[in-house]
Design a protein around this motif. Structure first.
Motif, short mmCIF file in Angstrom:
data_model
loop_
_atom_site.label_atom_id
_atom_site.label_comp_id
_atom_site.label_asym_id
_atom_site.label_seq_id
_atom_site.Cartn_x
_atom_site.Cartn_y
_atom_site.Cartn_z
N VAL A 130 1.02 -1.06 -0.01
CA VAL A 130 -0.22 0.24 0.16
C VAL A 130 0.70 1.02 0.51
O VAL A 130 1.43 1.25 1.23
N GLY A 131 1.28 1.90 -1.12
CA GLY A 131 1.20 2.82 -1.03
C GLY A 131 0.57 4.43 0.07
O GLY A 131 -0.66 4.47 -0.16
N ILE A 132 1.32 5.77 -0.75
CA ILE A 132 0.24 7.14 0.07
C ILE A 132 -0.91 7.11 -0.82
O ILE A 132 -1.46 7.40 -0.26
N PRO A 133 -0.97 7.12 -1.98
CA PRO A 133 -2.48 7.43 -2.59
C PRO A 133 -3.25 6.49 -2.72
O PRO A 133 -4.41 7.09 -1.73
N GLU A 134 -3.05 4.99 -2.20
CA GLU A 134 -4.28 4.09 -1.72
C GLU A 134 -4.49 4.56 -0.12
O GLU A 134 -5.70 4.55 -0.06
N PHE A 135 -3.26 4.70 0.62
CA PHE A 135 -3.93 4.99 1.66
C PHE A 135 -4.65 6.43 2.16
O PHE A 135 -5.41 5.95 3.03
N LEU A 136 -4.39 7.18 1.31
CA LEU A 136 -5.12 8.69 1.33
C LEU A 136 -6.69 8.29 1.35
O LEU A 136 -7.43 9.02 1.82
N ASN A 137 -6.73 7.57 -0.12
CA ASN A 137 -7.81 7.50 -0.78
C ASN A 137 -8.95 6.89 -0.12
O ASN A 137 -9.67 6.70 0.24
N GLY A 138 -7.95 5.87 1.04
CA GLY A 138 -8.86 4.68 1.83
C GLY A 138 -9.40 6.06 2.74
O GLY A 138 -10.43 5.58 4.23
N ILE A 139 -8.89 6.73 3.03
CA ILE A 139 -9.18 7.89 4.06
C ILE A 139 -10.19 8.75 3.60
O ILE A 139 -10.72 9.20 4.50
N GLY A 140 -9.68 9.05 2.93
CA GLY A 140 -11.33 10.07 2.86
C GLY A 140 -11.26 11.62 3.22
O GLY A 140 -10.06 12.26 3.28
N GLY A 141 -12.11 11.93 2.95
CA GLY A 141 -12.35 13.68 2.88
C GLY A 141 -11.43 14.67 3.22
O GLY A 141 -11.46 15.80 3.65
#
Length: 88
Positions: free
Chosen positions: A41-52
């Motif tokens: 998991v990279g930064i883009p996938e992680f931040l997309n999972g967080i949302g907001g």
């Protein structure tokens, strides 16, 4: 004597099932069985999972920090210096 029998029967009815046959049998209706594998998991996938709205900062975080592990240990003040809004 009768009280002992009632106590023994009530203990048996409330005991957990044995784990000799299938340890996940009792949980099978609550949890699906998934394959165990590791996903990078990279930064883009992680931040997309967080949302907001944090996914708008993906490019800035990838260039400044680079790795998800480094992002997870980055302090809030450093993120604020980069222009990313954070709550304490």
């Amino acid at each position: 004597m009768a009280w002992r029998q009632i106590f023994f029967v009530s203990q048996k009815s409330f005991s957990l099932p044995s784990t000799t046959a299938n340890s996940s049998h009792g949980f099978s209706r609550f949890f699906s069985k998934s394959a165990h594998y590791i996903v990078k998991v990279g930064i883009p996938e992680f931040l997309n999972g967080i949302g907001g709205g944090v996914e708008t900062h993906v490019t800035k975080l990838e260039t400044e920090i680079g790795d998800l592990n480094k992002l997870l240990v980055t302090r809030t003040l450093k993120l604020k210096k980069l222009g990313i809004p954070c709550k304490h």
